[in-house]
Design a protein around this motif. Sequence first.
Motif, PDB file in Angstrom:
ATOM      1  N   ALA A 132      11.378  13.697  33.622  1.00 45.90           N
ATOM      2  CA  ALA A 132      10.261  13.386  34.524  1.00 45.90           C
ATOM      3  C   ALA A 132      10.292  14.282  35.755  1.00 45.90           C
ATOM      4  O   ALA A 132       9.245  14.733  36.238  1.00 45.90           O
ATOM      5  N   LEU A 133      11.505  14.571  36.282  1.00 48.39           N
ATOM      6  CA  LEU A 133      11.608  15.453  37.446  1.00 48.39           C
ATOM      7  C   LEU A 133      11.109  16.851  37.109  1.00 48.39           C
ATOM      8  O   LEU A 133      10.399  17.486  37.898  1.00 48.39           O
ATOM      9  N   ILE A 134      11.489  17.340  35.935  1.00 47.17           N
ATOM     10  CA  ILE A 134      11.051  18.676  35.536  1.00 47.17           C
ATOM     11  C   ILE A 134       9.539  18.697  35.335  1.00 47.17           C
ATOM     12  O   ILE A 134       8.834  19.609  35.788  1.00 47.17           O
ATOM     13  N   GLU A 135       9.014  17.664  34.639  1.00 48.89           N
ATOM     14  CA  GLU A 135       7.577  17.628  34.352  1.00 48.89           C
ATOM     15  C   GLU A 135       6.747  17.493  35.610  1.00 48.89           C
ATOM     16  O   GLU A 135       5.661  18.057  35.719  1.00 48.89           O
ATOM     17  N   GLN A 136       7.247  16.731  36.581  1.00 48.25           N
ATOM     18  CA  GLN A 136       6.515  16.530  37.824  1.00 48.25           C
ATOM     19  C   GLN A 136       6.379  17.839  38.607  1.00 48.25           C
ATOM     20  O   GLN A 136       5.443  18.003  39.385  1.00 48.25           O
ATOM     21  N   GLY A 137       7.284  18.783  38.372  1.00 47.55           N
ATOM     22  CA  GLY A 137       7.192  20.065  39.078  1.00 47.55           C
ATOM     23  C   GLY A 137       6.215  21.034  38.471  1.00 47.55           C
ATOM     24  O   GLY A 137       5.966  22.091  39.061  1.00 47.55           O
ATOM     25  N   HIS A 138       5.652  20.727  37.322  1.00 46.73           N
ATOM     26  CA  HIS A 138       4.696  21.606  36.677  1.00 46.73           C
ATOM     27  C   HIS A 138       3.305  21.406  37.275  1.00 46.73           C
ATOM     28  O   HIS A 138       2.800  20.272  37.364  1.00 46.73           O
ATOM     29  N   GLY A 139       2.661  22.471  37.664  1.00 50.76           N
ATOM     30  CA  GLY A 139       1.332  22.389  38.265  1.00 50.76           C
ATOM     31  C   GLY A 139       0.283  21.791  37.361  1.00 50.76           C
ATOM     32  O   GLY A 139      -0.506  20.936  37.787  1.00 50.76           O
ATOM     33  N   PRO A 140       0.202  22.191  36.082  1.00 45.12           N
ATOM     34  CA  PRO A 140      -0.830  21.613  35.195  1.00 45.12           C
ATOM     35  C   PRO A 140      -0.718  20.104  35.050  1.00 45.12           C
ATOM     36  O   PRO A 140      -1.725  19.399  34.951  1.00 45.12           O
ATOM     37  N   VAL A 141       0.516  19.598  35.033  1.00 50.13           N
ATOM     38  CA  VAL A 141       0.697  18.146  34.901  1.00 50.13           C
ATOM     39  C   VAL A 141       0.136  17.422  36.119  1.00 50.13           C
ATOM     40  O   VAL A 141      -0.579  16.421  36.019  1.00 50.13           O
ATOM     41  N   VAL A 142       0.445  17.949  37.300  1.00 49.89           N
ATOM     42  CA  VAL A 142      -0.058  17.332  38.535  1.00 49.89           C
ATOM     43  C   VAL A 142      -1.578  17.452  38.610  1.00 49.89           C
ATOM     44  O   VAL A 142      -2.275  16.501  38.995  1.00 49.89           O
ATOM     45  N   ALA A 143      -2.110  18.646  38.223  1.00 52.20           N
ATOM     46  CA  ALA A 143      -3.561  18.834  38.264  1.00 52.20           C
ATOM     47  C   ALA A 143      -4.269  17.883  37.310  1.00 52.20           C
ATOM     48  O   ALA A 143      -5.314  17.304  37.637  1.00 52.20           O
ATOM     49  N   ARG A 144      -3.703  17.750  36.103  1.00 51.43           N
ATOM     50  CA  ARG A 144      -4.308  16.820  35.139  1.00 51.43           C
ATOM     51  C   ARG A 144      -4.275  15.387  35.675  1.00 51.43           C
ATOM     52  O   ARG A 144      -5.245  14.627  35.549  1.00 51.43           O
ATOM     53  N   GLY A 145      -3.146  14.994  36.281  1.00 48.52           N
ATOM     54  CA  GLY A 145      -3.054  13.652  36.850  1.00 48.52           C
ATOM     55  C   GLY A 145      -4.059  13.436  37.963  1.00 48.52           C
ATOM     56  O   GLY A 145      -4.688  12.375  38.051  1.00 48.52           O
ATOM     57  N   LEU A 147      -6.940  15.050  38.322  1.00 47.79           N
ATOM     58  CA  LEU A 147      -8.281  15.011  37.744  1.00 47.79           C
ATOM     59  C   LEU A 147      -8.577  13.643  37.141  1.00 47.79           C
ATOM     60  O   LEU A 147      -9.647  13.047  37.397  1.00 47.79           O
ATOM     61  N   PHE A 148      -7.645  13.134  36.336  1.00 46.09           N
ATOM     62  CA  PHE A 148      -7.855  11.818  35.736  1.00 46.09           C
ATOM     63  C   PHE A 148      -7.938  10.725  36.807  1.00 46.09           C
ATOM     64  O   PHE A 148      -8.689   9.756  36.668  1.00 46.09           O
ATOM     65  N   SER A 149      -7.165  10.876  37.869  1.00 47.65           N
ATOM     66  CA  SER A 149      -7.202   9.874  38.945  1.00 47.65           C
ATOM     67  C   SER A 149      -8.537   9.894  39.660  1.00 47.65           C
ATOM     68  O   SER A 149      -9.086   8.837  40.013  1.00 47.65           O
ATOM     69  N   ILE A 150      -9.091  11.115  39.864  1.00 43.00           N
ATOM     70  CA  ILE A 150     -10.404  11.217  40.513  1.00 43.00           C
ATOM     71  C   ILE A 150     -11.476  10.596  39.625  1.00 43.00           C
ATOM     72  O   ILE A 150     -12.363   9.855  40.104  1.00 43.00           O
ATOM     73  N   LEU A 151     -11.417  10.883  38.322  1.00 44.27           N
ATOM     74  CA  LEU A 151     -12.391  10.278  37.401  1.00 44.27           C
ATOM     75  C   LEU A 151     -12.258   8.753  37.384  1.00 44.27           C
ATOM     76  O   LEU A 151     -13.265   8.025  37.367  1.00 44.27           O
ATOM     77  N   LEU A 215      -6.267  -2.551  37.832  1.00 43.09           N
ATOM     78  CA  LEU A 215      -6.226  -1.661  36.667  1.00 43.09           C
ATOM     79  C   LEU A 215      -6.328  -0.202  37.080  1.00 43.09           C
ATOM     80  O   LEU A 215      -5.644   0.671  36.501  1.00 43.09           O
ATOM     81  N   TRP A 216      -7.166   0.092  38.082  1.00 46.55           N
ATOM     82  CA  TRP A 216      -7.282   1.475  38.571  1.00 46.55           C
ATOM     83  C   TRP A 216      -5.954   1.961  39.142  1.00 46.55           C
ATOM     84  O   TRP A 216      -5.509   3.076  38.844  1.00 46.55           O
ATOM     85  N   PHE A 217      -5.312   1.160  39.951  1.00 46.47           N
ATOM     86  CA  PHE A 217      -4.057   1.559  40.569  1.00 46.47           C
ATOM     87  C   PHE A 217      -2.980   1.773  39.512  1.00 46.47           C
ATOM     88  O   PHE A 217      -2.204   2.746  39.571  1.00 46.47           O
ATOM     89  N   THR A 218      -2.940   0.922  38.506  1.00 48.62           N
ATOM     90  CA  THR A 218      -1.964   1.080  37.427  1.00 48.62           C
ATOM     91  C   THR A 218      -2.217   2.362  36.643  1.00 48.62           C
ATOM     92  O   THR A 218      -1.281   3.099  36.304  1.00 48.62           O
ATOM     93  N   TYR A 219      -3.480   2.654  36.381  1.00 46.28           N
ATOM     94  CA  TYR A 219      -3.811   3.868  35.628  1.00 46.28           C
ATOM     95  C   TYR A 219      -3.465   5.123  36.422  1.00 46.28           C
ATOM     96  O   TYR A 219      -2.942   6.106  35.861  1.00 46.28           O
ATOM     97  N   VAL A 220      -3.755   5.121  37.710  1.00 44.67           N
ATOM     98  CA  VAL A 220      -3.448   6.297  38.536  1.00 44.67           C
ATOM     99  C   VAL A 220      -1.952   6.550  38.575  1.00 44.67           C
ATOM    100  O   VAL A 220      -1.484   7.691  38.456  1.00 44.67           O
ATOM    101  N   LEU A 221      -1.160   5.501  38.730  1.00 47.37           N
ATOM    102  CA  LEU A 221       0.294   5.678  38.738  1.00 47.37           C
ATOM    103  C   LEU A 221       0.810   6.195  37.401  1.00 47.37           C
ATOM    104  O   LEU A 221       1.788   6.956  37.346  1.00 47.37           O
ATOM    105  N   ALA A 222       0.179   5.804  36.324  1.00 53.86           N
ATOM    106  CA  ALA A 222       0.631   6.234  35.006  1.00 53.86           C
ATOM    107  C   ALA A 222       0.333   7.700  34.726  1.00 53.86           C
ATOM    108  O   ALA A 222       0.876   8.275  33.766  1.00 53.86           O
ATOM    109  N   ASN A 223      -0.512   8.354  35.534  1.00 52.13           N
ATOM    110  CA  ASN A 223      -0.863   9.749  35.319  1.00 52.13           C
ATOM    111  C   ASN A 223       0.189  10.719  35.830  1.00 52.13           C
ATOM    112  O   ASN A 223       0.090  11.923  35.572  1.00 52.13           O
ATOM    113  N   PHE A 224       1.170  10.238  36.576  1.00 50.70           N
ATOM    114  CA  PHE A 224       2.180  11.110  37.150  1.00 50.70           C
ATOM    115  C   PHE A 224       3.554  10.675  36.639  1.00 50.70           C
ATOM    116  O   PHE A 224       3.873   9.478  36.652  1.00 50.70           O
TER     117      PHE A 224
END
Length: 530
Positions: A132-145, A147-151, A215-224
């Motif tokens: 998770a630490l390695i994945e969190q440092g990737h820009g595409p993962v954060v950007a995707r999270g 984007l999904f959070s904004i939607l 539900l929104w807050f749970t979904y946003v947290l699950a994106n990261f």
Amino acid sequence: MNTIHRMLRCMMLLAVILAPWPLLAKEAAAPEAVLTIANRDIATLRMTALGGSPELRVRRIHERLRQLDENELSKPITRSHLTIEGQKGVVYSIGERNIFVLYEGDLDPEEKMGLEETSQQVGKRFEQAIAALIEQGHGPVVARGLLFSILATALMVVLLWGIRKATTLVLDRLQEKVLSANEDTRLRWAAQGWLLVKRIAQLLLLTLWLSVAYLWFTYVLANFPLTQPLAERLSGFLVNMLEGFGEGLVTSVPGLLTVGVILFITKAANDVAGNVFQNVYQGRSLIPGVHRDTAHATRRLLGVLIWAVGIAIAYPYLPVADSEAFKGLSVMFGFMLTLGSAGIVTQLMSGLVLIYSRALKVGDFVSIGEVTGVVKEMSALSTKIINMRNEEVTIPNAVLVNNPIKNFTGAAGERGTLISTTVTIGYDTPWRQVHAMLINAAERTSGLRSQPKPFVMQKALQDFYVEYEIYAYVDRPLERIQILSELHSQIQDEFNTYGVQIMSPNFVLQPKNNVVVGKEQWFAEPAEKP
């Protein structure tokens, strides 16, 4: 001297015995610490090792991880066994760098798991946290999270707006329909409870909003990756709550079914009793000791008794019957009823006395003390009477019981209420003529019934005149004063027409002419002809 030496040896021995206690106390007092990486619980450290408390060991592990960059974190994770100061342990390494050691002293004795099994579970959690630490440092993962959070945020705003508009639309339509109801009795009754309906709708709206936000807050947290464990905890809390609610609902189904059956039987028994007493009231049935005038009251009393027995039988099967809150609420209501029921019981018993004595009923023309009028309503606590001035007078039932009641309608039956007025005429006028004139005047008076016919009674033969009283029946007792006034007017006109004076003086000499008003003077100014 020997005594002194013995005392010194005892003190030295005591010092040797007590010397380790501070260290042992310090070690025993050292609190356990949870190793958390990327919001994931890896292991619980309980042992003080190499002079480091569990808390200090956790800080050192975090410091070692902060020194590693992404390339170093991407190296394979290995486990190896070692023994330090007689304590077996497992060391976890990333590449060639040792991160932390899990000792046997860190194991939970209540779980009864060995070092090897525990180390495997800790290793899996450690690998997931590093990933998770390695994945969190990737820009595409954060950007995707992001984007999904904004939607998800936009969707949440739309849902909240839609729920708000739908609730407002439904409430406005319902309010318009309820408040504009003129003939529908149920809707007019609903208008009285509109504020309660509005508050319940607002509570449901708030519940929906909170649910969507949750539900929104749970979904946003699950994106990261770093906050996924928090999302899992939130969703787990919701699932556990729903499971508990579902289990409670399923557990309470047998009791609720039993309560439903008991209340259904209770309602059926109440309906049967209602039909029986309705037949008594309508004269189709006869029950010894129950008069048709008291049939409705007896039906209500029996209905209260039936429902009280039914509720008492169903009460133990309610899901909340055994809860302490419900028991406390029952005790509180019982205490309040005990303190405040003395006056209410007195009024209720007085109401029953009035009903079963059949002293009066709705529509009767009665006189109670200084109040004379028609009974409008008889309730359990009071009776309402409309007097001659069209005023509503409320009299407590206890007051009615303690005062004599004159019922002018009770003995009249379908004939109506009887009214009368008195005139005194001299002995020189034939009594048959007086009877005929009084009856003619009554027949021309509006408001008096033609059947039964009016009749005249000669009440007394006084020293100077005869006292006549005309009796007639009325259908509208509240108009008694107006009807009597018109009757008096008709009597005056009738006696003036036939030249009979309505005058009873104590005289010495009879006037030459009768004291009457000539017909030509009946409409003297300012009177107007009809």
